[in-house]
Design a protein around this motif. Structure first.
Motif, PDB file in Angstrom:
ATOM      1  N   UNK A   1       0.832  -1.212   0.000  1.00  9.28           N
ATOM      2  CA  UNK A   1       0.000   0.000   0.000  1.00  9.28           C
ATOM      3  C   UNK A   1       0.864   1.259   0.000  1.00  9.28           C
ATOM      4  N   UNK A   2       1.900   1.275   0.836  1.00 12.33           N
ATOM      5  CA  UNK A   2       2.787   2.437   0.907  1.00 12.33           C
ATOM      6  C   UNK A   2       3.380   2.762  -0.457  1.00 12.33           C
ATOM      7  N   UNK A   3       3.976   1.749  -1.107  1.00  9.81           N
ATOM      8  CA  UNK A   3       4.642   2.007  -2.394  1.00  9.81           C
ATOM      9  C   UNK A   3       3.623   2.316  -3.488  1.00  9.81           C
ATOM     10  N   UNK A   4       2.415   1.785  -3.366  1.00  9.04           N
ATOM     11  CA  UNK A   4       1.372   2.141  -4.333  1.00  9.04           C
ATOM     12  C   UNK A   4       0.976   3.610  -4.169  1.00  9.04           C
ATOM     13  N   UNK A   5       0.792   4.055  -2.923  1.00  9.50           N
ATOM     14  CA  UNK A   5       0.453   5.453  -2.679  1.00  9.50           C
ATOM     15  C   UNK A   5       1.561   6.388  -3.156  1.00  9.50           C
ATOM     16  N   UNK A   6       2.808   5.970  -2.976  1.00  9.53           N
ATOM     17  CA  UNK A   6       3.945   6.811  -3.383  1.00  9.53           C
ATOM     18  C   UNK A   6       4.309   6.654  -4.858  1.00  9.53           C
ATOM     19  N   UNK A   7       3.621   5.739  -5.538  1.00  5.71           N
ATOM     20  CA  UNK A   7       3.841   5.505  -6.969  1.00  5.71           C
ATOM     21  C   UNK A   7       5.295   5.176  -7.280  1.00  5.71           C
ATOM     22  N   UNK A   8       5.847   4.237  -6.535  1.00  7.44           N
ATOM     23  CA  UNK A   8       7.237   3.825  -6.720  1.00  7.44           C
ATOM     24  C   UNK A   8       7.287   2.427  -7.323  1.00  7.44           C
ATOM     25  N   UNK A   9       8.249   2.158  -8.193  1.00  8.11           N
ATOM     26  CA  UNK A   9       8.326   0.838  -8.833  1.00  8.11           C
ATOM     27  C   UNK A   9       8.634  -0.303  -7.865  1.00  8.11           C
ATOM     28  N   UNK A  10       9.099   0.002  -6.670  1.00  2.45           N
ATOM     29  CA  UNK A  10       9.334  -1.038  -5.661  1.00  2.45           C
ATOM     30  C   UNK A  10       8.010  -1.718  -5.297  1.00  2.45           C
TER      31      UNK A  10
END
Length: 174
Positions: free
Chosen positions: A69-78
């Motif tokens: 969820x965190x990386x989805x919200x931040x729009x990061x490829x990780x």
């Protein structure tokens, strides 16, 4: 200064061979291990720390969902590997819930949980990861002037190898 290895660099060739040996050896070992377990494990066994095992697993699962969820919200490829990790854990959770509740009154709840929660969410995460990889490939292929990329399973790992472009110290936020 970072060292970029080409696919034919001796160190890269050595690492690839080592990786292939380890992963292939693991595959063969696990095939033998499965046969051993299938013929030697008891059908019934009482275990200590059942609660610790399940609460611990669910802690890992909630941490993975949180990272996804965190990386989805931040729009990061990780996000991509975290989505795959989380989907895999959800499939494992569904599997063990169903298998361990087989022939118990809790089986319908496990089937509902798997069918309405864990497996659909896992499918969504696997789909999102695959879609993001395809979009990344399409963007890389378009930048290289190659047009539409082929299917992922047909692309060799080294197909996009090029000398690295200079890094922008402050990449634009998207």
């Amino acid at each position: 200064m970072s060292l970029t290895l080409t696919p034919n660099h001796p160190a890269a060739v050595h690492l690839r061979r080592l990786f292939l040996a380890v992963i292939t050896g693991s595959f063969v070992f696990l095939l033998v291990w499965i046969i051993y377990l299938a013929t030697s494990l008891p059908e019934h066994r009482e275990v200590a720390h059942w609660d610790v095992a399940w609460v611990g697993f669910d802690c890992f699962l909630v941490a993975a969902i949180g990272m996804t969820a965190l990386w989805a919200w931040l729009r990061r490829p990780i996000l991509i590997p975290w989505a795959i990790i989380t989907a895999t854990l959800l499939c494992c959770d569904a599997w063990f819930d169903i298998v361990l509740d087989w022939n118990t009154p809790e089986l319908p709840i496990s089937l509902l949980s798997a069918g309405l929660g864990e497996l659909p969410l896992a499918a969504l995460l696997f789909y999102a990861a695959r879609r993001l990889i395809r979009l990344s490939m399409a963007a890389a292929w378009a930048r290289s002037g190659r047009g539409e990329p082929p299917r992922m399973w047909r692309v060799r790992m080294s197909v996009l190898d090029r000398p690295a472009a200079p890094r922008d110290e402050h990449p634009a936020e998207h």
